[in-house]
Design a protein around this motif. Sequence first.
Motif, PDB file in Angstrom:
ATOM      1  N   ASP A 103       0.768  -1.113   0.038  1.00 19.58           N
ATOM      2  CA  ASP A 103       0.157   0.041  -0.001  1.00 19.58           C
ATOM      3  C   ASP A 103       0.619   1.215   0.202  1.00 19.58           C
ATOM      4  OD1 ASP A 103      -2.178   1.607   0.021  1.00 19.58           O
ATOM      5  OD2 ASP A 103      -2.656   1.520   2.325  1.00 19.58           O
ATOM      6  N   TRP A 104       1.687   1.702  -1.042  1.00 18.15           N
ATOM      7  CA  TRP A 104       2.318   2.518  -1.200  1.00 18.15           C
ATOM      8  C   TRP A 104       1.457   3.940  -1.477  1.00 18.15           C
ATOM      9  CZ3 TRP A 104       7.283   1.534  -0.035  1.00 18.15           C
ATOM     10  CH2 TRP A 104       7.850   0.348  -0.326  1.00 18.15           C
ATOM     11  N   ASN A 105       2.323   5.171  -0.963  1.00 16.33           N
ATOM     12  CA  ASN A 105       1.533   6.468  -1.158  1.00 16.33           C
ATOM     13  C   ASN A 105       1.673   6.708  -2.629  1.00 16.33           C
ATOM     14  OD1 ASN A 105       1.042   7.118   1.668  1.00 16.33           O
ATOM     15  ND2 ASN A 105       3.376   7.315   1.845  1.00 16.33           N
ATOM     16  N   SER A 106       0.603   7.557  -3.089  1.00 14.54           N
ATOM     17  CA  SER A 106       0.889   7.920  -4.463  1.00 14.54           C
ATOM     18  C   SER A 106       2.172   8.950  -4.902  1.00 14.54           C
ATOM     19  CB  SER A 106      -0.457   8.965  -4.676  1.00 14.54           C
ATOM     20  OG  SER A 106      -0.378  10.195  -4.106  1.00 14.54           O
ATOM     21  N   ASP A 107       2.405   9.001  -5.835  1.00 12.22           N
ATOM     22  CA  ASP A 107       3.707   9.612  -6.343  1.00 12.22           C
ATOM     23  C   ASP A 107       3.451  11.093  -5.912  1.00 12.22           C
ATOM     24  OD1 ASP A 107       4.707   7.308  -7.527  1.00 12.22           O
ATOM     25  OD2 ASP A 107       4.026   7.994  -9.621  1.00 12.22           O
ATOM     26  N   GLU A 108       2.374  11.551  -5.898  1.00  7.18           N
ATOM     27  CA  GLU A 108       1.918  13.022  -5.533  1.00  7.18           C
ATOM     28  C   GLU A 108       2.526  13.248  -4.006  1.00  7.18           C
ATOM     29  OE1 GLU A 108       0.348  12.186  -9.324  1.00  7.18           O
ATOM     30  OE2 GLU A 108      -0.039  11.280  -7.171  1.00  7.18           O
ATOM     31  N   GLN A 109       1.858  12.357  -3.317  1.00  7.39           N
ATOM     32  CA  GLN A 109       2.066  12.161  -1.773  1.00  7.39           C
ATOM     33  C   GLN A 109       3.666  12.172  -1.420  1.00  7.39           C
ATOM     34  OE1 GLN A 109       0.472  13.350   0.577  1.00  7.39           O
ATOM     35  NE2 GLN A 109      -0.127  11.813   2.029  1.00  7.39           N
ATOM     36  N   THR A 110       4.225  11.121  -2.193  1.00  7.70           N
ATOM     37  CA  THR A 110       5.690  11.120  -1.856  1.00  7.70           C
ATOM     38  C   THR A 110       6.557  12.448  -2.462  1.00  7.70           C
ATOM     39  OG1 THR A 110       5.702   8.821  -2.189  1.00  7.70           O
ATOM     40  CG2 THR A 110       7.650  10.096  -2.561  1.00  7.70           C
ATOM     41  N   GLU A 111       6.239  13.140  -3.360  1.00  8.73           N
ATOM     42  CA  GLU A 111       6.686  14.380  -3.914  1.00  8.73           C
ATOM     43  C   GLU A 111       6.613  15.263  -2.753  1.00  8.73           C
ATOM     44  OE1 GLU A 111       5.108  15.247  -7.630  1.00  8.73           O
ATOM     45  OE2 GLU A 111       6.246  13.241  -8.554  1.00  8.73           O
ATOM     46  N   ARG A 112       5.302  15.127  -2.027  1.00  5.59           N
ATOM     47  CA  ARG A 112       4.838  16.420  -1.039  1.00  5.59           C
ATOM     48  C   ARG A 112       5.871  16.272   0.016  1.00  5.59           C
ATOM     49  NH1 ARG A 112       1.718  17.331   3.360  1.00  5.59           N
ATOM     50  NH2 ARG A 112       1.143  15.395   3.630  1.00  5.59           N
ATOM     51  N   PHE A 113       6.198  14.784   0.365  1.00  5.78           N
ATOM     52  CA  PHE A 113       6.953  14.596   1.411  1.00  5.78           C
ATOM     53  C   PHE A 113       8.382  15.104   1.240  1.00  5.78           C
ATOM     54  CE2 PHE A 113       4.199  10.643   2.734  1.00  5.78           C
ATOM     55  CZ  PHE A 113       3.506  11.417   3.310  1.00  5.78           C
ATOM     56  N   VAL A 114       9.048  14.815   0.021  1.00 10.71           N
ATOM     57  CA  VAL A 114      10.192  15.210  -0.403  1.00 10.71           C
ATOM     58  C   VAL A 114      10.417  16.760  -0.338  1.00 10.71           C
ATOM     59  CG1 VAL A 114      11.836  15.302  -2.391  1.00 10.71           C
ATOM     60  CG2 VAL A 114      10.759  13.186  -1.929  1.00 10.71           C
ATOM     61  N   GLY A 115       9.461  17.363  -0.695  1.00  8.29           N
ATOM     62  CA  GLY A 115       9.270  18.706  -0.697  1.00  8.29           C
ATOM     63  C   GLY A 115       9.383  19.384   0.869  1.00  8.29           C
ATOM     64  N   MET A 116       9.113  18.599   1.689  1.00  4.74           N
ATOM     65  CA  MET A 116       9.236  18.680   3.009  1.00  4.74           C
ATOM     66  C   MET A 116      10.459  18.931   3.816  1.00  4.74           C
ATOM     67  SD  MET A 116       5.546  17.321   4.393  1.00  4.74           S
ATOM     68  CE  MET A 116       5.862  17.504   6.056  1.00  4.74           C
ATOM     69  N   MET A 117      11.415  18.368   2.947  1.00  7.97           N
ATOM     70  CA  MET A 117      12.783  17.792   3.285  1.00  7.97           C
ATOM     71  C   MET A 117      13.802  19.226   3.461  1.00  7.97           C
ATOM     72  SD  MET A 117      13.655  14.218   1.858  1.00  7.97           S
ATOM     73  CE  MET A 117      12.278  12.902   2.111  1.00  7.97           C
ATOM     74  N   THR A 118      14.712  19.259   4.388  1.00 13.30           N
ATOM     75  CA  THR A 118      15.451  20.430   4.272  1.00 13.30           C
ATOM     76  C   THR A 118      16.824  19.979   3.492  1.00 13.30           C
ATOM     77  OG1 THR A 118      16.843  19.366   6.227  1.00 13.30           O
ATOM     78  CG2 THR A 118      15.005  21.031   6.695  1.00 13.30           C
ATOM     79  N   ASN A 119      17.802  20.771   2.988  1.00 16.96           N
ATOM     80  CA  ASN A 119      18.802  20.575   2.036  1.00 16.96           C
ATOM     81  C   ASN A 119      19.656  19.235   2.562  1.00 16.96           C
ATOM     82  OD1 ASN A 119      18.145  22.521   0.279  1.00 16.96           O
ATOM     83  ND2 ASN A 119      19.482  23.909   0.938  1.00 16.96           N
ATOM     84  N   SER A 120      19.960  19.115   3.757  1.00 17.65           N
ATOM     85  CA  SER A 120      20.838  18.021   4.422  1.00 17.65           C
ATOM     86  C   SER A 120      19.934  16.736   4.188  1.00 17.65           C
ATOM     87  CB  SER A 120      20.899  18.229   5.874  1.00 17.65           C
ATOM     88  OG  SER A 120      19.534  18.158   6.784  1.00 17.65           O
ATOM     89  N   HIS A 121      18.754  16.448   4.250  1.00 16.81           N
ATOM     90  CA  HIS A 121      18.053  15.304   4.078  1.00 16.81           C
ATOM     91  C   HIS A 121      17.667  15.017   2.508  1.00 16.81           C
ATOM     92  CE1 HIS A 121      17.272  14.146   8.331  1.00 16.81           C
ATOM     93  NE2 HIS A 121      17.211  15.389   8.390  1.00 16.81           N
ATOM     94  N   LEU A 122      17.744  16.183   1.716  1.00 19.14           N
ATOM     95  CA  LEU A 122      17.711  15.990   0.316  1.00 19.14           C
ATOM     96  C   LEU A 122      18.870  15.490  -0.021  1.00 19.14           C
ATOM     97  CD1 LEU A 122      15.674  19.240  -0.984  1.00 19.14           C
ATOM     98  CD2 LEU A 122      14.872  17.041  -0.947  1.00 19.14           C
ATOM     99  N   ALA A 123      20.043  15.788   0.461  1.00 15.59           N
ATOM    100  CA  ALA A 123      21.292  15.111   0.094  1.00 15.59           C
ATOM    101  C   ALA A 123      21.334  13.742   0.404  1.00 15.59           C
ATOM    102  CB  ALA A 123      22.422  16.064   1.045  1.00 15.59           C
TER     103      ALA A 123
END
Length: 396
Positions: free
Chosen positions: A242-262
């Motif tokens: 039961d994976w989240n939708s791509d849109e939901q995952t993209e929203r989570f990624v958008g909530m990350m700071t630069n260190s976690h994006l790294a």
Amino acid sequence: MGTKFTFYEFFAGAGMARAGLSDGWECLFANDSDELKQLSYADNWAGEDVDPRDVALVKASDLDGMADMGWASFPCQDLSQAGPKLGMGKAGSDALTRSGALWPFLDIIRDLATEGRHPILLALENVVGLLSSNGGADFHAICSTLSDIGYRFGAIVADASYFVPQSRPRVFIVALRREVPVPGALRGEFPVNPWHSKILLRARASLPDTDAANWVWWDPGAPPAKRLKELHDLLDLSDDADWNSDEQTERFVGMMTNSHLARLAEAQTAGRPMIGSLYFRMRPDSNGKNVQRAEIAFGETLGCLRTPKGGASRPRIITVDGDRVRTRLVTMREAASLMGLEENFNLPPTYHEAFKLIGDGVVPAVVRFLAERLLEPLASHGRAYAEAAAIQKASA
């Protein structure tokens, strides 16, 4: 095995300590005042009843005979880093915290001691925050109480990650009746890795001399060389999960700071599928305002499973395979597997109830390891000592 060892199980929960002790132990008395945990305990242990009273209402006279061990996985809410950090309160106070429920348990043990039938062993289990709460005063108070009742004691910090792919460090205080000599094979002259962490060393170093005199450096030997199962064995990584939708995952990624994006970018270049934990945390932004952030950590273990207090606290995973990033909640059954519970261990029907039990539980594999390495040898030794003392008294 011959005659079983016996124990009292306080703050019994769903009986995860009992699951770890296994068939070599007989539970003489189980107590938990939480209705959900009472029902789950009965569901998993052939309909056996749990005493439903608040521990403060239980008396020594309610406990028959003399058990080899008293086990207490007392409430952690006021000791955990994720909790309000209220500590344990003062023994005898009319306004104890939830974690202060240990004091009535120790009052029961004290009353048993006046009758000469306190357990050979005590095992107290809680979060590592116990060692530092109230500036160390709570740990000092426990040690002082154990000394006063008539026990030697020591503590180890065991991380469940040696046994299951979940980081879950817990402190175990193991106490032995003072008149029973400590077997040399079970104690060390000095602290040993990995059981005696820096925070435990600091807690021990600050004990008053009267309590330090009763301290034992328990040595259970080396931890297992490897876990029986790894993350990829326990998690459903198929497309059917039961994976989240791509849109939901993209929203989570958008909530990350630069260190976690790294961290995410590094995982994407690993050349192999990566599994990590996904958390939501409130963090100050550049203006000092608290905002919700998504944070990730990759490794061989997931973060500690906790009792959920809301949707953001539910455990989640993130998987990365090149450019493909997926996120979802950890399922109830996966969480049970991460605790090392058998497939036939019965969970409540709802997500919140199941995680309430799991978040408050102890990993049975850790208990089994300690039982084999410390608790059973000590209980056996204590029985032999008592028998020899009785023979000597009879012949005097």
